[in-house]
Structure formats: structure tokens, C-alpha cells
Design a protein around this motif. Sequence first.
Motif, mmCIF file in Angstrom:
data_model
loop_
_atom_site.group_PDB
_atom_site.id
_atom_site.type_symbol
_atom_site.label_atom_id
_atom_site.label_comp_id
_atom_site.label_asym_id
_atom_site.label_seq_id
_atom_site.Cartn_x
_atom_site.Cartn_y
_atom_site.Cartn_z
ATOM 1 N N ARG A 96 -105.303 -10.972 -50.843
ATOM 2 C CA ARG A 96 -105.170 -12.104 -51.769
ATOM 3 C C ARG A 96 -103.906 -12.901 -51.505
ATOM 4 N NH1 ARG A 96 -103.695 -11.497 -58.060
ATOM 5 N NH2 ARG A 96 -101.638 -11.773 -57.142
ATOM 6 N N TYR A 130 -108.027 -6.918 -61.831
ATOM 7 C CA TYR A 130 -106.643 -6.749 -62.318
ATOM 8 C C TYR A 130 -106.414 -5.269 -62.685
ATOM 9 C CZ TYR A 130 -102.653 -8.100 -65.366
ATOM 10 O OH TYR A 130 -101.425 -8.261 -65.961
ATOM 11 N N LYS A 181 -100.252 -18.750 -66.990
ATOM 12 C CA LYS A 181 -100.793 -19.435 -65.811
ATOM 13 C C LYS A 181 -101.063 -20.908 -66.080
ATOM 14 C CE LYS A 181 -100.974 -15.108 -64.592
ATOM 15 N NZ LYS A 181 -100.326 -14.396 -63.505
ATOM 16 N N GLY A 200 -98.940 -13.169 -58.722
ATOM 17 C CA GLY A 200 -99.314 -14.499 -59.223
ATOM 18 C C GLY A 200 -98.290 -15.031 -60.199
HETATM 19 C C1 MLT Z 1 -101.257 -10.897 -60.493
HETATM 20 O O1 MLT Z 1 -100.530 -11.265 -59.568
HETATM 21 O O2 MLT Z 1 -102.313 -10.309 -60.336
HETATM 22 C C2 MLT Z 1 -100.836 -11.224 -61.859
HETATM 23 O O3 MLT Z 1 -100.105 -12.368 -61.876
HETATM 24 C C3 MLT Z 1 -100.015 -10.204 -62.455
HETATM 25 C C4 MLT Z 1 -100.008 -10.454 -63.928
HETATM 26 O O4 MLT Z 1 -100.459 -11.497 -64.400
HETATM 27 O O5 MLT Z 1 -99.577 -9.549 -64.631
#
Ligand code: MLT
Length: 404
Positions: free
Chosen positions: A384, A132, A250, A42
Motif C-alpha cells: 500500500r 485495518y 482524513k 496514512g
Molecule cells: C493507516 O495508515 O492505515 C491509518 O492511517 C492508521 C490509522 O488511521 O490509525
Amino acid sequence: MFTVNENYLKLPGSYLFSTIGKKVAAFESANPDKKIIRLGIGDVTQPLAPAIIEALHKAVDEMANPETFRGYAPDLGYEFLRKAIVENDYKARNCDIEADEIFVSDGAKSDSGNIQELFGPDCKIAVCDPVYPVYVDSNVMAGRTGVYDKATEVWSNVIYMPTTAENNFVPEFPKETPDVIYLCLPNNPTGTTLTKTDLQKWVDYANENKAVIIYDAAYEAYISEDDVAHSIYECEGARTCAIEIRSFSKNAGFTGVRLGFTVVPKDLKVDGVSVRDMWARRHGTKFNGAPYIVQRAGEAVYSAAGKAQLKEQVAYYMQNAKIIKEGLKDAGYTVFGGVNAPYIWLKTPDKMSSWDFFDYLLEKANVVGTPGSGFGPSGEGYFRLTAFGTQENSIEALERIKNL
Ligand code: MLT
């Protein structure tokens, strides 16, 4: 005898996104003519907003001048940033949070990995499954998770709370009472979230059971529905049971700049001890502050221009989410998320395993996603895709998937 921390040796393989990176690099070097579209990790693709760039430039110039140069930042972070956070993220939502309860850091990943240090070696953690991976991995390193069963991909001393299509992505209260409950809402990877009413039930549960909630709100900016809380402190009683972790990655594209913060209310006590004071002690000892220029950039996130520009950036990514979600539905996939979060969570076709589907998509469509099982055993059979790519790539990736 001199030994290493053996808990590290219990970790299976490398960190999820490192494994994916290696697999993609191998495919790329074997297929140099293929144009790979990365919708795996992400990571954002849009440049920093003009208001943020302007603040960065200004702060860089200050660093060049002996009168305005800054060295070490204050322990908790600069007051200008902590005040902006309190006013905009908390007071504006009627949350009772003060500036001395905000701890500025270099990002939510570090804080969500480090926060477990405050709790005893025998405390029991509960996680949504899938979630996560940092929460479980950091507790493995601390020796809290028991024994790993390779076949089931389950740690013996972790409470898993399945969050799947079967329960509409609403985790049930676990049978065994946890000490520390990790909630990532909106959830990474499923892209789903809880209503404020359901979140309130978790706050009540934690207070009744003397548990602490670690609330990771990294995707808060993507919430579009009115009945979803942006902060856990919108719930009554959260000051006595919840720690909230926030990110600038984000909502403002700081993945390469690094900035986040953690909120630890003064009312949060474990065994009569102030968790806020413990975190302050840790922060002072192990961390020397996020850079001044980055904290100024963070302040710009809350300026009128910054807010307007970031609203557009979030809308851009959510448009991608729509493109991906609708495209997958048209192609016959069962999809979730993508409404309050920039992640689309799909069921793999034909009961394919998550990693088999990863290979299939990489080889046949040259599209990279993230296997659901990498986020926990209940993620098996899911996959995902992130909406953080460019619009052009999101459209092309979906065309390729539809044509498979
Ligand atoms: C993800 O892709 O789950 C996250 O972006 C990774 C992260 O934020 O460390």
C-alpha cells in the motif's frame, strides 16, 4: 494468583505501524544521508484549513475567560457539533439519524477498538481480509479470536472474507454466520469500495442473520463515484443492524488534533437490549469527552468556508493518488484503489513477499510503504502507498520507483 490479561500475549509482534516505524528509524540511523519519503502510515501532511484554525483560536480565547470557560464536555459531545453532524452528514443525505444517536469521541481508532466491548465473549467476528488491523487486534485482546497460526497468519476463531483482485474486491457472504461484521468502506488498505447496491445486500444479510455491522467510514470524504454510499444509513434497514464510525482525521486533517464520532441508532437491539444505551453507558463511564476547542474545530468543518477549504484539501490528496497510480501503471505495476480512497494498492513485482518489497523499496528507493500482509493474510503479495504525502514527495517517490 495475580496474572495479566493473557490475551495480550497472543498478539504477534507489535502493532503494524509501530513495526514499520522501528524499521524505518533503524534504516535512517544507518543511512543518515538518505532522504526518506514516507508513504506508509496514512497520516496527513497538509496543515489544518484556515476556517478550522480560526475556530480553534476563538475557542482557546473562550477558555481564557471566566465567562466562557468550559470544563468537562457533555457525555455524548456538545450539541452544536452533534447537530452539525446530523444536518450535514445525515439529513443532507436523507439518512434518518438523530443527535442523541451521535457519540463524539477522540477518534475512529479508539471507537473501532472499543466497540467490541459491547458484545459477548463468544460472539464471532468477520472481517474483510485485508483490513485495518485494529478490528482483529482489539478482539484478540478481548479473548475472542481463538488460536493464532503463525504459518498462515490466521486466527482460528475469526471469519476472514478475502477481498482481493480475484473477487474484484467484493467480499462474499461467509459460509459460517458471524455475529459482528466489520466493514471498512472505502476500504483501508485496498482503497476499493462497494457500490450502494452491494452494501444494501450486506445490510439485508445482517438483518436476516441478526448480525451487527460495524461500519468504518473514515474515508467517506474521498468517494468520487455516484453509485457509492457515503453512509451505511443510506441503505434501507441499516438502523436495525449497523453502527457507523466516522473520523475527522482524513477529511479534515485532525490526526494530531483527535476527533471522531460513532453513530448507534436506537433501533439497534441485540437480544432485545439497546446497543445505543450500552454505548452511552460505556461512554459516560470510560470517556470524559473530546476537548471543547477541538469540538469547536469540528463544528468549523461544516461551515461554508470549512467545506470549501476541505474540498480543496481532499482534491489535493486525490491528485497525489492519481500521480501515484498513473506512475505505477507506467512503471508496469498492477494497481488498484485510488479512486474513492487515498490509498493505492499494488501487486508486488516478481511474486515478492510484501515485507521483501517493503525492504527493497526502502533500501533502493528510500520510499516507505506498508506491506499488504500486515493487514491480513490475503494482503500477502500486495503493498500500500498513501496519497497523504505532499505533492512534491509523491512525484519524487514515483520517479525513484520508476528508475528502479
Ligand atoms: C493507516 O495508515 O492505515 C491509518 O492511517 C492508521 C490509522 O488511521 O490509525
